[in-house]
Design a protein around this motif. Structure first.
Motif, mmCIF file in Angstrom:
data_model
loop_
_atom_site.group_PDB
_atom_site.id
_atom_site.type_symbol
_atom_site.label_atom_id
_atom_site.label_comp_id
_atom_site.label_asym_id
_atom_site.label_seq_id
_atom_site.Cartn_x
_atom_site.Cartn_y
_atom_site.Cartn_z
ATOM 1 N N ASP A 150 -9.127 -7.835 -4.407
ATOM 2 C CA ASP A 150 -9.610 -7.253 -5.730
ATOM 3 C C ASP A 150 -7.995 -7.265 -6.618
ATOM 4 N N ALA A 151 -7.085 -6.744 -5.887
ATOM 5 C CA ALA A 151 -5.873 -6.739 -6.572
ATOM 6 C C ALA A 151 -5.069 -8.015 -6.808
ATOM 7 N N ASP B 149 -3.280 -14.768 -9.923
ATOM 8 C CA ASP B 149 -2.734 -15.926 -9.874
ATOM 9 C C ASP B 149 -1.073 -15.998 -9.915
ATOM 10 N N ASP B 150 -0.360 -14.783 -10.106
ATOM 11 C CA ASP B 150 0.844 -14.507 -10.180
ATOM 12 C C ASP B 150 1.410 -13.728 -8.929
ATOM 13 N N THR B 151 0.327 -13.365 -7.850
ATOM 14 C CA THR B 151 0.744 -12.813 -6.937
ATOM 15 C C THR B 151 1.589 -13.488 -5.692
ATOM 16 N N ILE B 152 2.868 -13.219 -5.343
ATOM 17 C CA ILE B 152 3.672 -14.077 -4.552
ATOM 18 C C ILE B 152 3.745 -13.460 -3.098
ATOM 19 N N LEU B 153 3.321 -12.160 -3.051
ATOM 20 C CA LEU B 153 3.656 -11.614 -1.709
ATOM 21 C C LEU B 153 2.587 -10.434 -1.779
ATOM 22 N N VAL B 154 2.192 -10.403 -0.186
ATOM 23 C CA VAL B 154 1.214 -9.198 0.147
ATOM 24 C C VAL B 154 1.975 -8.615 1.171
ATOM 25 N N SER B 155 2.258 -7.387 1.345
ATOM 26 C CA SER B 155 2.914 -6.748 2.455
ATOM 27 C C SER B 155 2.182 -5.684 2.726
ATOM 28 N N ILE B 156 1.287 -5.473 4.044
ATOM 29 C CA ILE B 156 0.498 -4.363 4.503
ATOM 30 C C ILE B 156 0.844 -4.047 5.857
ATOM 31 N N MET B 157 1.241 -2.957 6.049
ATOM 32 C CA MET B 157 1.622 -2.672 7.349
ATOM 33 C C MET B 157 0.700 -2.899 8.573
ATOM 34 N N TYR B 158 1.067 -3.258 9.782
ATOM 35 C CA TYR B 158 -0.012 -3.511 10.692
ATOM 36 C C TYR B 158 -0.620 -2.087 11.248
ATOM 37 N N ASP C 239 6.268 -6.609 -10.912
ATOM 38 C CA ASP C 239 4.872 -5.667 -10.842
ATOM 39 C C ASP C 239 4.394 -5.573 -9.662
ATOM 40 N N VAL C 240 4.392 -4.370 -9.105
ATOM 41 C CA VAL C 240 4.101 -3.903 -7.564
ATOM 42 C C VAL C 240 2.572 -3.278 -7.762
ATOM 43 N N THR C 241 1.606 -3.698 -7.053
ATOM 44 C CA THR C 241 0.364 -2.612 -6.970
ATOM 45 C C THR C 241 0.343 -2.161 -5.818
ATOM 46 N N TYR C 242 -0.049 -0.747 -5.727
ATOM 47 C CA TYR C 242 0.115 0.296 -4.508
ATOM 48 C C TYR C 242 -1.429 0.481 -4.298
ATOM 49 N N LEU C 243 -1.788 -0.078 -3.036
ATOM 50 C CA LEU C 243 -3.288 0.179 -2.848
ATOM 51 C C LEU C 243 -3.399 1.538 -2.331
ATOM 52 N N LYS C 244 -4.422 2.178 -2.716
ATOM 53 C CA LYS C 244 -4.619 3.636 -2.124
ATOM 54 C C LYS C 244 -5.427 3.591 -0.839
ATOM 55 N N ASP D 137 0.884 -1.075 -0.039
ATOM 56 C CA ASP D 137 -0.006 0.216 -0.054
ATOM 57 C C ASP D 137 1.040 1.397 0.201
ATOM 58 N N ALA D 138 0.352 2.316 -0.487
ATOM 59 C CA ALA D 138 1.091 3.533 -0.603
ATOM 60 C C ALA D 138 1.542 4.277 0.701
ATOM 61 N N THR D 139 0.890 3.787 1.796
ATOM 62 C CA THR D 139 1.318 4.590 3.028
ATOM 63 C C THR D 139 2.462 3.810 3.707
ATOM 64 N N GLU D 140 3.029 2.697 3.226
ATOM 65 C CA GLU D 140 4.135 1.862 3.830
ATOM 66 C C GLU D 140 5.327 2.811 4.159
ATOM 67 N N HIS D 141 5.970 2.383 5.222
ATOM 68 C CA HIS D 141 7.247 3.057 5.475
ATOM 69 C C HIS D 141 8.314 3.015 4.284
ATOM 70 N N GLU D 142 9.305 3.800 4.363
ATOM 71 C CA GLU D 142 10.245 3.795 3.359
ATOM 72 C C GLU D 142 11.171 2.401 2.874
ATOM 73 N N ALA D 143 11.075 1.767 4.482
ATOM 74 C CA ALA D 143 11.731 0.409 4.610
ATOM 75 C C ALA D 143 11.053 -0.515 3.733
ATOM 76 N N VAL D 144 9.924 -0.280 3.431
ATOM 77 C CA VAL D 144 8.942 -1.236 2.619
ATOM 78 C C VAL D 144 9.109 -0.665 0.983
ATOM 79 N N LEU D 145 8.623 0.819 0.919
ATOM 80 C CA LEU D 145 8.482 1.368 -0.450
ATOM 81 C C LEU D 145 9.867 1.176 -1.247
ATOM 82 N N LYS D 146 10.999 1.460 -0.585
ATOM 83 C CA LYS D 146 12.186 1.442 -1.317
ATOM 84 C C LYS D 146 12.701 0.071 -1.954
#
Length: 369
Positions: A122-123, A126-135, A103-108, A83-92
């Motif tokens: 919704d995002a 079949d090719d999604t290998i990782l979902v990273s959402i901050m707590y 291919d990275v999808t950034y949820l708003k 998601d678009a609000t993650e810390h830089e340690a995830v976004l970078k």
């Protein structure tokens, strides 16, 4: 750091100098402390001792979880959701992976800074290998539906990672109940030392070591274990038990309410950026103060002895607007330039909150009249 933490660390630095990987007497002493500390921390999130990997902190834990997962699973797909609000340690790390073909999808987020499980569903492909959402968000305190997302991914190949750096120490976290595969933390967010953290890695998944070298941490993180810092981390976890977490959450929420009451009583125009009510990370309060120059306000508060920021401390030296607020409100919103981030610690008192509020009102009134 909590005094009890620094006392434990000093004792370890003075009296326990062995390498935890050594088989001699001194090494065994260090290994005992390492094992006991790992057990304490594992119990705090309901996992096995073997699922805790000690790292240098949240940034390394995030990078390991994201990059190692992506590179080791690219044969299964190259799609990642965050998601678009993650810390830089995830976004970078995400930006790096994009640069090499992922291919990275950034949820708003919504207007409170939250992501929904439906957005993740919704995002998914079949090719999604990782979902990273901050707590929980470090700038506005929004808490995401981690359990719902974890449940959603039970029948999907994607690993589920969460950056829990801000949440660990105040929220009750059960990695098994929430179906988390990978979780990043850092000790300094709960009055432990800087430069130490852990990555929880579910025993059912396997990602390669991110740092190459020796076989420490059962070959999952190379480098001599920092036993004094790990012992300090475990002591901080002991101090932040269930009752103490509850006390902190209630205390922080009362601080937020008090500041808002002072502002309202003095007819200061403001809005809270982020969730309203107690269901948030309440050690963070993000305020929009219309017409108040953020830079001038922060400088004035600093001269009065109050450490307040315009966003994440990791980007506090930058004049760039908060990417979290941009994601929430858009780049043209006046909230981007006129908002400040206030955060609380376990030792803050209501008297300090009253003193701060009085000075904040005085400076804001001066700048808007």
């Amino acid at each position: 750091m909590a005094p009890e933490v620094s006392d434990v660390m000093y004792d370890q630095m003075k009296n326990n100098f062995g390498n935890a990987s050594a088989t001699n007497f001194y090494g065994r002493q260090a290994r005992k402390i390492l094992d006991e500390s790992r057990h304490t921390i594992a119990q705090s999130i309901n996992c096995k001792d073997s699922e805790i990997i000690f790292t240098s902190g949240g940034t390394e834990s995030d990078n390991t979880a994201i990059i190692s997962t992506a590179l080791s699973r690219k044969d299964k797909g190259k799609h990642i959701i965050t998601d678009a609000t993650e810390h830089e340690a995830v976004l970078k790390p995400m930006a790096y992976l994009e640069s090499i073909g992922f291919d990275v999808t950034y949820l708003k987020p919504n207007e409170n800074g939250e992501i929904s499980a439906k957005q993740v569903a919704d995002a998914l492909t079949d090719d999604t290998i990782l979902v990273s959402i901050m707590y929980g968000n470090n700038e506005v305190g929004a808490v995401n539906p981690i359990s719902e997302i974890g449940e959603l991914l039970q029948d999907h190949q994607a690993y589920f990672h969460t950056d829990a750096v801000q949440a660990f120490g105040t929220e009750e976290i059960d990695v098994k109940a929430t179906h988390i595969d990978l979780m990043s933390t850092s000790a300094h967010k709960l009055n432990g030392p800087k430069f130490i953290g852990f990555l929880y890695e579910n025993e059912d998944i396997h990602i390669p070591s991110f740092i190459k070298g020796g076989d420490q941490e059962t070959k999952r993180r190379a480098g001599t274990e920092n036993v004094p810092a790990i012992a300090g981390f475990a002591q901080a976890v002991k101090l932040a038990d269930e009752a103490e977490k509850k006390r902190r959450r209630e205390s922080y929420y009362s601080f937020k309410q008090r500041i808002e009451k002072h502002l309202s009583d003095q007819h200061i125009k403001y809005e809270v950026n982020g969730p309203k009510g107690p269901k948030a990370l309440n050690h963070v309060l993000n305020l929009y103060l219309p017409g108040v120059d953020r830079g001038v306000l922060l400088t004035r508060l600093d001269l009065e002895g109050f450490a307040v920021s315009g966003g994440s401390a990791c980007t506090a030296g930058s004049l760039e607007p908060s990417h979290v607020l941009v994601a929430m409100f858009g780049a043209d919103s006046p909230k981007i330039q006129d908002s400040i981030r206030i955060s609380f610690g376990k030792d803050n008192t209501m008297d300090e909150i009253d003193t701060f509020s009085k000075k904040l009102i005085e400076i804001v009134s001066d700048l808007t009249n």
